[in-house]
Scaffold this motif. Structure first.
Motif, PDB file in Angstrom:
ATOM      1  N   ASP A 115      43.193  38.859  30.118  1.00 39.94           N
ATOM      2  CA  ASP A 115      42.379  39.126  30.812  1.00 39.94           C
ATOM      3  C   ASP A 115      43.357  39.480  32.354  1.00 39.94           C
ATOM      4  OD1 ASP A 115      40.208  38.892  32.442  1.00 39.94           O
ATOM      5  OD2 ASP A 115      40.051  36.523  33.302  1.00 39.94           O
ATOM      6  N   LYS A 125      41.506  44.350  38.096  1.00 36.53           N
ATOM      7  CA  LYS A 125      40.585  44.408  39.554  1.00 36.53           C
ATOM      8  C   LYS A 125      42.659  43.733  39.959  1.00 36.53           C
ATOM      9  CE  LYS A 125      36.863  42.170  38.468  1.00 36.53           C
ATOM     10  NZ  LYS A 125      35.829  41.595  38.427  1.00 36.53           N
ATOM     11  N   LYS A 165      37.496  43.405  26.853  1.00 33.71           N
ATOM     12  CA  LYS A 165      37.521  43.833  27.865  1.00 33.71           C
ATOM     13  C   LYS A 165      37.793  45.170  28.258  1.00 33.71           C
ATOM     14  CE  LYS A 165      39.257  42.639  32.442  1.00 33.71           C
ATOM     15  NZ  LYS A 165      39.501  41.307  33.314  1.00 33.71           N
ATOM     16  N   ARG A 189      29.686  44.294  33.878  1.00 31.59           N
ATOM     17  CA  ARG A 189      31.090  43.612  33.484  1.00 31.59           C
ATOM     18  C   ARG A 189      31.026  42.380  34.211  1.00 31.59           C
ATOM     19  NH1 ARG A 189      37.017  46.506  35.726  1.00 31.59           N
ATOM     20  NH2 ARG A 189      38.156  44.444  35.883  1.00 31.59           N
ATOM     21  N   LEU A 246      31.850  39.254  32.048  1.00 32.34           N
ATOM     22  CA  LEU A 246      33.377  38.278  32.083  1.00 32.34           C
ATOM     23  C   LEU A 246      32.671  37.191  32.639  1.00 32.34           C
ATOM     24  CD1 LEU A 246      35.134  41.515  32.428  1.00 32.34           C
ATOM     25  CD2 LEU A 246      34.557  40.425  29.684  1.00 32.34           C
ATOM     26  N   ASN A 247      32.271  36.740  33.816  1.00 33.25           N
ATOM     27  CA  ASN A 247      32.017  35.618  34.191  1.00 33.25           C
ATOM     28  C   ASN A 247      31.342  34.483  33.802  1.00 33.25           C
ATOM     29  OD1 ASN A 247      33.738  37.027  36.357  1.00 33.25           O
ATOM     30  ND2 ASN A 247      32.076  38.221  37.129  1.00 33.25           N
TER      31      ASN A 247
HETATM   32  N1  GLY Z   1      38.057  39.044  34.747  1.00 33.04           N
HETATM   33  C1  GLY Z   1      37.085  39.540  34.957  1.00 33.04           C
HETATM   34  C2  GLY Z   1      37.017  41.210  35.645  1.00 33.04           C
HETATM   35  O1  GLY Z   1      37.426  41.621  35.187  1.00 33.04           O
HETATM   36  O2  GLY Z   1      35.872  41.432  36.139  1.00 33.04           O
END
Ligand code: GLY
Ligand code: NAD
Length: 360
Positions: A144, A150, A231, A245, A248-249
């Motif tokens: 992740d 991020k 991802k 995106r 992913l949450n």
């Molecule tokens: N861990 C969530 C993202 O990278 O958006």
């Protein structure tokens, strides 16, 4: 799901504003110098790590760098989330100055998500931005946090509230390093792996539910490869987190609130995500999906609910970054392998949360 055999090239190319490769191979830490030398021109780096990871893996990394004529100083800070702070960031800047790191040099993050996030933010901000390489050593960081760009630190107002989008120049995942991870940290990464199965890939979910904590190392490269592939696809479609995106949450809005309720002590991010996924599923998905998810979550010693009274979680949802002025977005999986983003009012989300149970 993509099959990933031992002799296959284990490289994923990520096409974002800065394109980069992710290498997934057992033993790749020992080859990191040559992988880095192929990706970056500079032969000077600063390695940032924590005291636990540093003690285990710095020597291997430095030897490999030196074999490729890359010189590097090492900055080590105490492990744990409390180090993802302004104070540590300031110490990293001071170290980079003392080492004479210039804009053409680069940073290497050797460690879990804490090291990766703060090093990434240092790279985004020092001298208005220098390159950095991610060498993630937790499962969570491999599947992740090391991919997608991020970066963040925590401030008094909340976790990850100060940060930047900054893609790494290279990511090196050596699944051998995961052998020294405590089971609790392995479980934490498994929560994110289960999430990928739930949101995008039923076959991946089936692979995960057919293993457990003791056998998962046998398929680690395949697991990491498939999680990162998902991802990558999501991040390439929405690098700056304005839409897709958000899938992913899944499990994260409730999960972050539970983590906050526990004051981030003795309660890992993965525990929050696992409980959050199960609680969201209980409120929004058919019972047979929820039961299957809970069974899988339990296989990896993760919780399916929380002891926190639901009403007490609500204040902890208020700083969630998936919330904008009037609304909040949350993710549901009506079936395994498919996610939907639902936008509602803050009051609507509170009503949803309070409509179910704390769970077990
Ligand atoms: N861990 C969530 C993202 O990278 O958006
Ligand atoms: P972490 O970095 O604190 O690592 C967990 C523990 O494991 C630490 O004590 C560390 O020293 C130890 N450790 C790391 N690798 C080890 C190894 N190979 N062997 C033995 N011990 C090892 O925590 P984490 O779970 O990796 O990351 C959590 C952080 O990641 C949080 O700050 C979270 O906000 C962040 N995160 C960021 C993103 C992102 O997209 N940037 C995504 C998810 C999570």
């Amino acid at each position: 799901m993509k099959k990933h055999s031992e002799d296959q090239e284990k490289r994923i190319s990520v096409h974002t504003s800065t394109p980069y490769d992710v290498y997934i191979r057992r033993g790749s830490l020992s080859d990191s110098g040559s992988l880095i030398a192929q990706a970056l021109r500079s032969r000077r780096a600063a390695v940032i790590t924590d005291d636990i990871v540093g003690g285990l893996y710095t020597d291997t990394l430095l030897k490999s760098l030196s074999d490729s004529d890359i010189s590097a100083g090492v900055f080590t800070f105490p492990h744990g989330e409390q180090s993802k702070s302004l104070e540590t960031l300031g110490n990293i800047y001071d170290f980079l100055c003392s080492e004479g790191i210039t804009r053409s040099d680069f940073l290497i993050a050797l460690g879990g998500g804490v090291v990766g996030d703060i090093t990434g933010f240092a790279a985004a901000s020092f001298l208005r931005g220098i390159d950095f390489v991610q060498i993630p050593t937790t499962l969570l960081a491999q599947v992740d946090s090391s991919v997608g760009g991020k970066t963040a630190i925590d401030i008094k107002g909340g976790k990850n509230l100060v940060g930047a989008f900054k893609q790494p120049s290279l990511v090196i995942c050596d699944s051998d390093t995961l052998r020294t991870l405590p089971d609790e940290e392995l479980s934490c990464g498994m929560a994110e792996a289960i999430k990928y199965g739930m949101i995008r890939d039923k076959e991946l979910f089936e692979l995960i539910e057919s293993h457990d904590l003791s056998s998962i190392h046998e398929i680690m490269d395949e697991l990491v490869y498939n999680c990162i592939s998902i991802k990558r696809d999501v991040v390439e479609g929405d690098e700056f987190d304005r839409g897709e995106r958000m899938i992913l949450n899944f499990g994260h809005t409730i999960g972050h609130a539970i983590e906050g309720w526990h004051s981030y002590t003795d309660y890992t991010h993965g525990m929050g995500v696992a409980a959050g996924m199960c609680m969201m599923s209980e409120r929004t998905a058919p019972p047979e999906i929820t039961e299957r998810l809970k069974k899988c979550v339990r296989r990896y010693s993760l919780p399916t609910g929380t002891e926190a009274p639901l009403g007490e979680l609500i204040p902890f949802c208020s700083m969630d970054k998936k919330r904008d002025s009037g609304s909040i977005s949350y993710i549901v999986c009506p079936e395994i392998g498919r996610a939907e983003i639902i936008k509602t009012s803050a009051a609507g989300f509170e009503e949803l949360l309070l409509s179910g149970k704390e769970g077990e």
